[in-house]
Design an enzyme around this catalytic site. Structure first.
Site, PDB file in Angstrom:
ATOM      1  N   ASP A 158      50.467  60.563  59.413  1.00 40.79           N
ATOM      2  CA  ASP A 158      49.764  59.343  59.029  1.00 40.79           C
ATOM      3  C   ASP A 158      50.261  58.163  59.866  1.00 40.79           C
ATOM      4  O   ASP A 158      51.270  58.274  60.569  1.00 40.79           O
ATOM      5  CB  ASP A 158      49.970  59.093  57.519  1.00 40.79           C
ATOM      6  CG  ASP A 158      48.755  58.446  56.876  1.00 40.79           C
ATOM      7  OD1 ASP A 158      48.033  57.712  57.580  1.00 40.79           O
ATOM      8  OD2 ASP A 158      48.531  58.666  55.671  1.00 40.79           O
ATOM      9  N   GLU A 190      46.170  60.389  62.649  1.00 46.79           N
ATOM     10  CA  GLU A 190      45.296  59.315  62.150  1.00 46.79           C
ATOM     11  C   GLU A 190      45.327  58.135  63.123  1.00 46.79           C
ATOM     12  O   GLU A 190      44.896  57.022  62.778  1.00 46.79           O
ATOM     13  CB  GLU A 190      45.714  58.886  60.742  1.00 46.79           C
ATOM     14  CG  GLU A 190      45.595  59.994  59.731  1.00 46.79           C
ATOM     15  CD  GLU A 190      45.387  59.510  58.299  1.00 46.79           C
ATOM     16  OE1 GLU A 190      44.868  58.403  58.103  1.00 46.79           O
ATOM     17  OE2 GLU A 190      45.760  60.274  57.384  1.00 46.79           O
ATOM     18  N   TRP A 191      45.806  58.373  64.306  1.00 47.89           N
ATOM     19  CA  TRP A 191      46.009  57.341  65.323  1.00 47.89           C
ATOM     20  C   TRP A 191      44.767  56.477  65.567  1.00 47.89           C
ATOM     21  O   TRP A 191      44.837  55.239  65.422  1.00 47.89           O
ATOM     22  CB  TRP A 191      46.570  58.059  66.549  1.00 47.89           C
ATOM     23  CG  TRP A 191      46.670  57.347  67.839  1.00 47.89           C
ATOM     24  CD1 TRP A 191      46.533  56.005  68.089  1.00 47.89           C
ATOM     25  CD2 TRP A 191      46.960  57.966  69.096  1.00 47.89           C
ATOM     26  NE1 TRP A 191      46.715  55.763  69.426  1.00 47.89           N
ATOM     27  CE2 TRP A 191      46.976  56.942  70.064  1.00 47.89           C
ATOM     28  CE3 TRP A 191      47.210  59.281  69.493  1.00 47.89           C
ATOM     29  CZ2 TRP A 191      47.225  57.200  71.417  1.00 47.89           C
ATOM     30  CZ3 TRP A 191      47.458  59.533  70.827  1.00 47.89           C
ATOM     31  CH2 TRP A 191      47.475  58.507  71.783  1.00 47.89           C
ATOM     32  N   PRO A 192      43.592  57.062  65.874  1.00 50.72           N
ATOM     33  CA  PRO A 192      42.435  56.185  66.140  1.00 50.72           C
ATOM     34  C   PRO A 192      42.043  55.311  64.959  1.00 50.72           C
ATOM     35  O   PRO A 192      41.698  54.145  65.137  1.00 50.72           O
ATOM     36  CB  PRO A 192      41.306  57.153  66.496  1.00 50.72           C
ATOM     37  CG  PRO A 192      41.948  58.455  66.774  1.00 50.72           C
ATOM     38  CD  PRO A 192      43.256  58.480  66.052  1.00 50.72           C
ATOM     39  N   LEU A 193      42.143  55.865  63.746  1.00 49.74           N
ATOM     40  CA  LEU A 193      41.783  55.082  62.561  1.00 49.74           C
ATOM     41  C   LEU A 193      42.557  53.767  62.511  1.00 49.74           C
ATOM     42  O   LEU A 193      42.001  52.702  62.246  1.00 49.74           O
ATOM     43  CB  LEU A 193      42.063  55.911  61.292  1.00 49.74           C
ATOM     44  CG  LEU A 193      42.274  55.185  59.967  1.00 49.74           C
ATOM     45  CD1 LEU A 193      41.075  54.358  59.574  1.00 49.74           C
ATOM     46  CD2 LEU A 193      42.590  56.193  58.869  1.00 49.74           C
ATOM     47  N   TYR A 194      43.836  53.831  62.814  1.00 49.22           N
ATOM     48  CA  TYR A 194      44.658  52.628  62.725  1.00 49.22           C
ATOM     49  C   TYR A 194      44.517  51.730  63.951  1.00 49.22           C
ATOM     50  O   TYR A 194      45.037  50.623  63.968  1.00 49.22           O
ATOM     51  CB  TYR A 194      46.131  53.006  62.492  1.00 49.22           C
ATOM     52  CG  TYR A 194      46.367  53.582  61.101  1.00 49.22           C
ATOM     53  CD1 TYR A 194      46.607  52.749  60.014  1.00 49.22           C
ATOM     54  CD2 TYR A 194      46.312  54.958  60.874  1.00 49.22           C
ATOM     55  CE1 TYR A 194      46.810  53.266  58.739  1.00 49.22           C
ATOM     56  CE2 TYR A 194      46.513  55.495  59.607  1.00 49.22           C
ATOM     57  CZ  TYR A 194      46.759  54.635  58.541  1.00 49.22           C
ATOM     58  OH  TYR A 194      46.954  55.146  57.279  1.00 49.22           O
ATOM     59  N   ASP A 218      39.452  56.518  54.445  1.00 53.29           N
ATOM     60  CA  ASP A 218      39.662  57.682  53.571  1.00 53.29           C
ATOM     61  C   ASP A 218      38.391  58.018  52.795  1.00 53.29           C
ATOM     62  O   ASP A 218      37.711  57.128  52.292  1.00 53.29           O
ATOM     63  CB  ASP A 218      40.744  57.377  52.519  1.00 53.29           C
ATOM     64  CG  ASP A 218      42.118  57.235  53.125  1.00 53.29           C
ATOM     65  OD1 ASP A 218      42.261  57.339  54.353  1.00 53.29           O
ATOM     66  OD2 ASP A 218      43.067  57.023  52.335  1.00 53.29           O
TER      67      ASP A 218
HETATM   68  C1  GLA Z   1      46.353  57.455  53.979  1.00 57.43           C
HETATM   69  C2  GLA Z   1      45.585  58.630  54.552  1.00 57.43           C
HETATM   70  C3  GLA Z   1      45.109  59.532  53.442  1.00 57.43           C
HETATM   71  C4  GLA Z   1      46.308  60.013  52.620  1.00 57.43           C
HETATM   72  C5  GLA Z   1      47.091  58.817  52.099  1.00 57.43           C
HETATM   73  C6  GLA Z   1      48.390  59.251  51.458  1.00 57.43           C
HETATM   74  O1  GLA Z   1      45.528  56.615  53.232  1.00 57.43           O
HETATM   75  O2  GLA Z   1      44.490  58.177  55.317  1.00 57.43           O
HETATM   76  O3  GLA Z   1      44.407  60.642  53.964  1.00 57.43           O
HETATM   77  O4  GLA Z   1      47.105  60.833  53.424  1.00 57.43           O
HETATM   78  O5  GLA Z   1      47.417  57.918  53.158  1.00 57.43           O
HETATM   79  O6  GLA Z   1      49.178  58.159  51.048  1.00 57.43           O
END
Ligand code: GLA
Length: 407
Positions: A158, A190-194, A218
């Site tokens: 994450d 999750e690199w691109p999302l952030y 999410d």
């Molecule tokens: C972020 C991620 C989710 C999940 C939660 C856990 O929001 O995007 O998929 O892993 O953290 O805290």
């Protein structure tokens, strides 16, 4: 019906860019991940059946074998946030919460492996996870080695609690650290999302570093959430879809099919869209008590085969026609997968003639048409000017394949 927009799609464009070279995720991975259904439930006294504990994962693994999930292709049983102890051990290693995971992760991995399944774990590129548990910053090598020692098969990494300008460095360093262990672990980022909030991510680097990557928010257990993920993907498809291919995939987040928030038509829509997006199929639901219709949908071999097509091209939204939306994905053997969605959330089934599907033109003079969802139906060999139409329920989908018949 008026055509409000017809997009000519770059179905043939894909970036011939190197994927992360670990030989994994040659097709999108399939499995189960705890977050959307079980979240950070750590109260095993009050809720022993649903808290994040080794028992929950062992039970899921048991059901995955007994009820045909493994045979359908669902392979990874994955922990998300809230599994660790709040403290690292004396040598600085991550450790599972001792009350909830008395056997520790290695034993859990052995158990999962003994069932012919794989184990996924979760950590964060920053100093803390999103839920405030220890993250991996400053410990990448150590944590990668720990995961390898435990026999873990996947890491979801994450991006909370890290300045966005340092994400690239962090995600790359963890990728190297995982590689250096010599164990093969799927690396889920999750690199691109952030990064999207600040700039367009460097997908060349993302694809070289990760086996799959989240781009957007999410998923929640609601139709508005699933719809918004589809919409974001369509609006950004030229930026993201070409990067998908064997070894690296866009991850629109978990399947919430079988929970509380989606009607059956909406569950079919999620399944069809995730198949067309070449998405990882990570269910987050309670496999111990799933309704038979949701189970049949998630285990539908023909939909799974579209998702797992070896060509590995992600589909595109190709047309918006009144309340309809058409998504198309080229498959191997010149087959085209087509999802027709009815976005109208009132009234009854609406009909769309299949000649309106942009890809119908590429079909040749004769095409074999098969309906995959809602029910399997062979619709026969159709000529170019066919008057065949499909009827689509409100917020539902009709999933089809077109197979050209060569003269
Ligand atoms: C972020 C991620 C989710 C999940 C939660 C856990 O929001 O995007 O998929 O892993 O953290 O805290």
């Amino acid at each position: 019906m008026r055509c409000t927009g017809l997009l000519l799609i770059p179905l043939l464009i894909s970036h011939a860019v190197k994927a992360l070279d670990n030989g994994l995720a040659l097709t999108p991975i399939m499995g189960w991940l705890h977050w959307a259904r079980f979240m950070c439930n750590v109260d095993c006294d009050a809720d022993p059946d649903n808290c994040i504990s080794e028992r929950l994962f062992m039970q899921m693994a048991d059901v995955m074998v007994k009820e045909g999930w493994r045979d359908a292709g669902y392979e990874y049983v994955c922990l998300d946030d809230c599994w660790p102890s709040r403290r690292r051990d004396a040598s600085g290693g991550l450790q599972a919460d001792p009350a909830r995971f008395p056997g520790g992760i290695k034993k859990l991995a052995d158990y999962v492996h003994s069932k012919g399944l794989k184990l996924g774990i979760y950590s964060d590129v920053g100093a803390e996870t999103c839920a405030g548990y220890p993250g991996s910053l400053g410990h990448y090598e150590k944590d990668a080695q720990t995961f390898a020692h435990w026999g873990v098969d996947l890491l979801k990494f994450d991006g909370c609690n890290m300045r966005w300008t340092r994400l690239a460095e962090g995600y790359r360093n963890m990728s190297r650290a995982l590689n250096a262990t010599g164990s093969r672990m799927v690396y889920s980022c999750e690199w691109p999302l952030y990064e999207w909030d600040f700039h367009k991510p460097n997908y060349t680097a993302v694809r070289e570093t990760c086996n799959q990557w989240r781009n957007y928010a999410d998923v929640y257990d609601s139709w508005s959430s699933v719809k918004s993920i589809a919409e974001w993907t369509a609006l950004h498809q030229d930026a993201v879809a070409p990067w998908a291919g064997p070894g690296g995939w866009n991850d629109p987040d978990m399947l919430v099919i079988g929970n509380f928030g989606l009607s059956h038509d909406q569950q079919e829509s999620q399944m069809a869209l995730w198949a067309l997006m070449a998405a990882p199929l990570l269910m987050s639901n309670d496999l111990r008590s799933l309704c038979p219709r949701s189970k049949a949908l998630l285990q539908n071999r023909r939909v799974i085969a579209i998702n797992q097509d070896p060509l590995g091209r992600q589909g595109y939204r190709t047309a918006t026609l009144g309340s309809f939306e058409v998504w198309e994905r080229p498959l191997s053997n010149r087959v085209l997968a087509v999802a027709v969605r009815n976005k109208q959330e009132i009234g009854g089934p609406q009909k769309l003639p299949i000649v309106k599907v942009p890809g119908w033109r590429t079909c040749g003079s004769l095409c074999n048409v098969t309906q995959i969802l809602p029910q399997y139906k062979e619709m026969g060999v159709q000529r170019q000017r066919t008057d065949l139409a499909v009827a689509v329920n409100p917020s539902g989908v009709v999933l089809l394949t077109f197979q050209p018949i060569l003269d």
